[in-house]
Design a protein around this motif. Structure first.
Motif, PDB file in Angstrom:
ATOM      1  N   GLU A   1       8.577  15.499 -11.519  1.00  0.00           N
ATOM      2  CA  GLU A   1       8.172  14.230 -12.119  1.00  0.00           C
ATOM      3  C   GLU A   1       6.647  14.217 -12.175  1.00  0.00           C
ATOM      4  OE1 GLU A   1       8.968   9.461 -11.542  1.00  0.00           O
ATOM      5  OE2 GLU A   1       9.521  10.842  -9.976  1.00  0.00           O
ATOM      6  N   THR A   2       6.078  13.752 -13.237  1.00  0.00           N
ATOM      7  CA  THR A   2       4.618  13.796 -13.304  1.00  0.00           C
ATOM      8  C   THR A   2       4.045  12.741 -12.370  1.00  0.00           C
ATOM      9  OG1 THR A   2       4.346  12.140 -14.995  1.00  0.00           O
ATOM     10  CG2 THR A   2       4.741  14.397 -15.755  1.00  0.00           C
ATOM     11  N   MET A   3       2.812  13.016 -12.012  1.00  0.00           N
ATOM     12  CA  MET A   3       2.110  12.102 -11.122  1.00  0.00           C
ATOM     13  C   MET A   3       2.089  10.679 -11.679  1.00  0.00           C
ATOM     14  SD  MET A   3       0.582  12.309  -8.382  1.00  0.00           S
ATOM     15  CE  MET A   3       0.301  10.753  -7.624  1.00  0.00           C
ATOM     16  N   LEU A   4       1.839  10.572 -12.973  1.00  0.00           N
ATOM     17  CA  LEU A   4       1.735   9.229 -13.539  1.00  0.00           C
ATOM     18  C   LEU A   4       3.066   8.500 -13.498  1.00  0.00           C
ATOM     19  CD1 LEU A   4      -0.665   9.306 -16.604  1.00  0.00           C
ATOM     20  CD2 LEU A   4      -0.986   8.237 -14.370  1.00  0.00           C
ATOM     21  N   ASP A   5       4.161   9.233 -13.702  1.00  0.00           N
ATOM     22  CA  ASP A   5       5.460   8.565 -13.599  1.00  0.00           C
ATOM     23  C   ASP A   5       5.653   8.008 -12.198  1.00  0.00           C
ATOM     24  OD1 ASP A   5       6.306   8.829 -16.187  1.00  0.00           O
ATOM     25  OD2 ASP A   5       7.260  10.780 -15.853  1.00  0.00           O
ATOM     26  N   THR A   6       5.236   8.783 -11.209  1.00  0.00           N
ATOM     27  CA  THR A   6       5.344   8.293  -9.826  1.00  0.00           C
ATOM     28  C   THR A   6       4.518   7.017  -9.655  1.00  0.00           C
ATOM     29  OG1 THR A   6       5.553  10.578  -9.090  1.00  0.00           O
ATOM     30  CG2 THR A   6       5.014   8.957  -7.403  1.00  0.00           C
ATOM     31  N   ILE A   7       3.299   7.058 -10.177  1.00  0.00           N
ATOM     32  CA  ILE A   7       2.411   5.895 -10.035  1.00  0.00           C
ATOM     33  C   ILE A   7       3.018   4.682 -10.754  1.00  0.00           C
ATOM     34  CG2 ILE A   7       0.127   4.990 -10.711  1.00  0.00           C
ATOM     35  CD1 ILE A   7       0.000   6.992  -8.398  1.00  0.00           C
TER      36      ILE A   7
ATOM     37  N   VAL B   1      -4.383   3.315 -13.700  1.00  0.00           N
ATOM     38  CA  VAL B   1      -3.651   2.244 -13.014  1.00  0.00           C
ATOM     39  C   VAL B   1      -3.884   0.897 -13.713  1.00  0.00           C
ATOM     40  CG1 VAL B   1      -3.532   3.334 -10.735  1.00  0.00           C
ATOM     41  CG2 VAL B   1      -5.522   1.915 -11.335  1.00  0.00           C
ATOM     42  N   ALA B   2      -2.984  -0.034 -13.428  1.00  0.00           N
ATOM     43  CA  ALA B   2      -3.080  -1.375 -14.015  1.00  0.00           C
ATOM     44  C   ALA B   2      -4.311  -2.101 -13.468  1.00  0.00           C
ATOM     45  CB  ALA B   2      -1.799  -2.149 -13.673  1.00  0.00           C
ATOM     46  N   PRO B   3      -4.761  -3.152 -14.179  1.00  0.00           N
ATOM     47  CA  PRO B   3      -6.007  -3.837 -13.777  1.00  0.00           C
ATOM     48  C   PRO B   3      -5.945  -4.488 -12.388  1.00  0.00           C
ATOM     49  CG  PRO B   3      -5.274  -4.547 -15.970  1.00  0.00           C
ATOM     50  CD  PRO B   3      -4.206  -3.659 -15.435  1.00  0.00           C
ATOM     51  N   HIS B   4      -4.744  -4.711 -11.887  1.00  0.00           N
ATOM     52  CA  HIS B   4      -4.638  -5.346 -10.566  1.00  0.00           C
ATOM     53  C   HIS B   4      -4.319  -4.324  -9.474  1.00  0.00           C
ATOM     54  CE1 HIS B   4      -0.752  -5.266 -12.613  1.00  0.00           C
ATOM     55  NE2 HIS B   4      -0.300  -4.917 -11.424  1.00  0.00           N
ATOM     56  N   VAL B   5      -4.528  -3.034  -9.765  1.00  0.00           N
ATOM     57  CA  VAL B   5      -4.173  -1.978  -8.810  1.00  0.00           C
ATOM     58  C   VAL B   5      -5.422  -1.177  -8.433  1.00  0.00           C
ATOM     59  CG1 VAL B   5      -2.856   0.178  -8.552  1.00  0.00           C
ATOM     60  CG2 VAL B   5      -1.793  -1.817  -9.620  1.00  0.00           C
ATOM     61  N   SER B   6      -5.505  -0.779  -7.162  1.00  0.00           N
ATOM     62  CA  SER B   6      -6.675  -0.040  -6.661  1.00  0.00           C
ATOM     63  C   SER B   6      -6.315   1.361  -6.191  1.00  0.00           C
ATOM     64  CB  SER B   6      -7.281  -0.781  -5.467  1.00  0.00           C
ATOM     65  OG  SER B   6      -7.945  -1.916  -5.894  1.00  0.00           O
ATOM     66  N   VAL B   7      -7.315   2.215  -6.218  1.00  0.00           N
ATOM     67  CA  VAL B   7      -7.148   3.603  -5.762  1.00  0.00           C
ATOM     68  C   VAL B   7      -8.179   3.880  -4.659  1.00  0.00           C
ATOM     69  CG1 VAL B   7      -7.248   6.042  -6.444  1.00  0.00           C
ATOM     70  CG2 VAL B   7      -6.433   4.311  -8.089  1.00  0.00           C
ATOM     71  N   ILE B   8      -7.697   4.406  -3.546  1.00  0.00           N
ATOM     72  CA  ILE B   8      -8.597   4.810  -2.449  1.00  0.00           C
ATOM     73  C   ILE B   8      -8.360   6.293  -2.190  1.00  0.00           C
ATOM     74  CG2 ILE B   8      -9.200   4.493  -0.017  1.00  0.00           C
ATOM     75  CD1 ILE B   8      -8.106   1.666  -0.165  1.00  0.00           C
ATOM     76  N   SER B   9      -9.430   7.067  -2.099  1.00  0.00           N
ATOM     77  CA  SER B   9      -9.274   8.481  -1.754  1.00  0.00           C
ATOM     78  C   SER B   9      -9.243   8.634  -0.245  1.00  0.00           C
ATOM     79  CB  SER B   9     -10.431   9.303  -2.320  1.00  0.00           C
ATOM     80  OG  SER B   9     -10.414  10.588  -1.743  1.00  0.00           O
ATOM     81  N   ALA B  10      -8.261   9.401   0.218  1.00  0.00           N
ATOM     82  CA  ALA B  10      -8.178   9.732   1.647  1.00  0.00           C
ATOM     83  C   ALA B  10      -8.541  11.201   1.847  1.00  0.00           C
ATOM     84  CB  ALA B  10      -6.775   9.448   2.158  1.00  0.00           C
ATOM     85  N   GLY B  11      -9.304  11.760   0.898  1.00  0.00           N
ATOM     86  CA  GLY B  11      -9.703  13.161   0.979  1.00  0.00           C
ATOM     87  C   GLY B  11      -9.367  13.862  -0.314  1.00  0.00           C
TER      88      GLY B  11
ATOM     89  N   VAL C   1       0.854  -1.185   0.000  1.00  0.00           N
ATOM     90  CA  VAL C   1       0.000   0.000   0.000  1.00  0.00           C
ATOM     91  C   VAL C   1       0.891   1.236   0.000  1.00  0.00           C
ATOM     92  CG1 VAL C   1      -1.758   1.298   1.289  1.00  0.00           C
ATOM     93  CG2 VAL C   1      -1.753  -1.211   1.373  1.00  0.00           C
ATOM     94  N   ALA C   2       0.676   2.142  -0.947  1.00  0.00           N
ATOM     95  CA  ALA C   2       1.426   3.412  -0.956  1.00  0.00           C
ATOM     96  C   ALA C   2       0.485   4.537  -0.540  1.00  0.00           C
ATOM     97  CB  ALA C   2       1.994   3.689  -2.341  1.00  0.00           C
TER      98      ALA C   2
ATOM     99  N   PRO D   1      -7.951  11.305  -7.867  1.00  0.00           N
ATOM    100  CA  PRO D   1      -8.318   9.886  -7.713  1.00  0.00           C
ATOM    101  C   PRO D   1      -8.974   9.308  -8.977  1.00  0.00           C
ATOM    102  CG  PRO D   1      -8.954  11.130  -5.769  1.00  0.00           C
ATOM    103  CD  PRO D   1      -8.504  12.136  -6.784  1.00  0.00           C
ATOM    104  N   GLU D   2      -9.885  10.079  -9.562  1.00  0.00           N
ATOM    105  CA  GLU D   2     -10.582   9.587 -10.757  1.00  0.00           C
ATOM    106  C   GLU D   2      -9.601   9.419 -11.927  1.00  0.00           C
ATOM    107  OE1 GLU D   2     -13.909   8.009 -12.001  1.00  0.00           O
ATOM    108  OE2 GLU D   2     -13.610   8.820  -9.995  1.00  0.00           O
ATOM    109  N   PHE D   3      -8.691  10.368 -12.035  1.00  0.00           N
ATOM    110  CA  PHE D   3      -7.659  10.299 -13.082  1.00  0.00           C
ATOM    111  C   PHE D   3      -6.818   9.031 -12.913  1.00  0.00           C
ATOM    112  CE2 PHE D   3      -3.214  11.355 -14.280  1.00  0.00           C
ATOM    113  CZ  PHE D   3      -3.393  11.605 -15.628  1.00  0.00           C
ATOM    114  N   LEU D   4      -6.472   8.735 -11.677  1.00  0.00           N
ATOM    115  CA  LEU D   4      -5.632   7.551 -11.451  1.00  0.00           C
ATOM    116  C   LEU D   4      -6.391   6.261 -11.739  1.00  0.00           C
ATOM    117  CD1 LEU D   4      -3.589   8.569  -8.288  1.00  0.00           C
ATOM    118  CD2 LEU D   4      -2.950   8.703 -10.701  1.00  0.00           C
ATOM    119  N   ILE D   5      -7.683   6.238 -11.386  1.00  0.00           N
ATOM    120  CA  ILE D   5      -8.485   5.043 -11.692  1.00  0.00           C
ATOM    121  C   ILE D   5      -8.403   4.729 -13.186  1.00  0.00           C
ATOM    122  CG2 ILE D   5     -10.874   4.213 -11.925  1.00  0.00           C
ATOM    123  CD1 ILE D   5     -11.508   5.306  -9.243  1.00  0.00           C
ATOM    124  N   ASP D   6      -8.394   5.783 -13.993  1.00  0.00           N
ATOM    125  CA  ASP D   6      -8.348   5.587 -15.444  1.00  0.00           C
ATOM    126  C   ASP D   6      -6.994   5.069 -15.919  1.00  0.00           C
ATOM    127  OD1 ASP D   6     -10.927   6.429 -15.790  1.00  0.00           O
ATOM    128  OD2 ASP D   6     -10.394   8.518 -16.213  1.00  0.00           O
TER     129      ASP D   6
END
Ligand code: ASP
Length: 322
Positions: free
Chosen positions: A94-100, A128-138, A54-55, A121-126
């Motif tokens: 570094e762009t957010m996606l590179d970090t991800i 991330v890889a199919p085996h990866v999840s996104v949770i918003s903490a705010g 978990v990151a 969060p919505e951008f990342l859902i679009d």
């Protein structure tokens, strides 16, 4: 908006409570109850997140939410990585996606994101890889789904049913993601009497919070309330000229023992924290017998464990075979 559930109905991401069914929310709360331990009891330790990484990516300051996600992940056996704004490469350009993608390459399975701007969060859902999840903490002023769930669990523990409950949210509702997520949670669970109480400038737009009643006098808004949720003034989301005077605010909208008598004798007093004592709430009330503020914190860990365990169970279906 992408579905937060996978094709088998399992929880895949959690960035908003909008659109989640009563059954899905109830299942998370039921699971959280099994994980919940009172202070002084040994914390629940499990293996539900064994092998999961978990990151926590927090681009806005947070103490309790971050600690809560961290403990929840570790108590279920996850590896946890904490990257805050200073420590991240986002500020280095570094762009957010590179970090991800970098963290995905290190087998990160779940990203827990907090950001002051809407949309990440919505951008990342679009992306991330199919085996990866996104949770918003705010997310900005928009959404704080695990806070909504922990508030719902706290209310359910004391009141059992949401139908017929009179719930008042008092304070800076306009800028509050907590108010939005908690209102969605309690409405989905059956509450039909939600009261928004704030000075006119801190009430949300008319088209938001459908069905809620609006009050600009706290005495009217909390009369006979079963639950009173106090909110902090979110100064970081206001233009400077809109700054309010603390003493005047407490005089007009602060919850003190005298005002609390207007509510139901068994009313719960809640606050998501951080509290400003003497601004929106008196210490006497915050630490008094009606306050469930520390129970909210306790429930927060249990709810985050439940969310992550549900997501981990879904992820196992999407992992690559060895
Ligand atoms: N901790 C809550 C949030 O993240 C409430 C607040 O900051 O006032 O929105």
């Amino acid at each position: 908006m992408q579905s937060q559930l996978d094709s088998a109905g399992g929880l895949r991401h959690l960035t908003t409570l909008d659109g989640l069914s009563q059954d899905t929310i109830t299942a998370i709360l039921d699971r959280a109850e099994r994980y919940r331990r009172l202070p002084g009891q040994p914390a629940y330790e499990g293996r539900e997140l064994a092998g999961v990484t978990v990151a926590n990516l927090f681009f806005e300051p947070s103490t309790r939410t971050r600690a809560s996600f961290d403990l929840a992940s570790r108590r279920l056996g996850a590896h946890v990585l904490n990257l805050d704004q200073e420590g991240s490469s986002r500020v280095k350009g570094e762009t957010m996606l590179d970090t991800i993608y970098t963290l995905e390459a290190m087998n990160t399975d779940v990203f827990v994101i907090r950001d002051s701007e809407p949309g990440l969060p919505e951008f990342l859902i679009d992306h991330v890889a199919p085996h990866v999840s996104v949770i918003s903490a705010g997310e900005a002023h928009m959404s704080h789904p695990t806070q909504g769930l922990l508030d719902a669990l706290t209310i359910r523990t004391h009141k059992r049913r949401f139908a017929g409950l009179r719930i008042a949210i008092v304070g800076d509702i306009k800028h509050s993601r907590v108010a939005r997520s908690t209102a969605t949670a309690v409405a989905t669970l059956g509450c039909t009497d939600l009261r928004l109480v704030a000075p006119g400038m801190l009430l949300p737009a008319e088209e938001e919070f459908r069905g809620a009643q609006r009050f600009t006098r706290i005495e009217d808004g909390i009369a006979d309330a079963d639950v009173i949720m106090m909110l902090r003034i979110q100064r970081e989301r206001m233009v400077k000229s809109a700054a309010l005077d603390d003493d005047a605010y407490f005089r007009d909208f602060g919850l003190d023992a005298r005002r609390l008598q207007l509510a139901s004798p068994s009313a719960l007093v809640m606050h998501p924290g951080p509290m400003n004592r003497g601004v929106e709430i008196s210490s006497e009330v915050a630490d008094g017998p009606r306050s469930v503020i520390r129970e909210q914190v306790n429930n927060g860990v249990a709810v985050r464990m439940a969310v992550m365990a549900s997501i981990a169970a879904t992820l196992t279906r999407h992992r690559r075979p060895l």
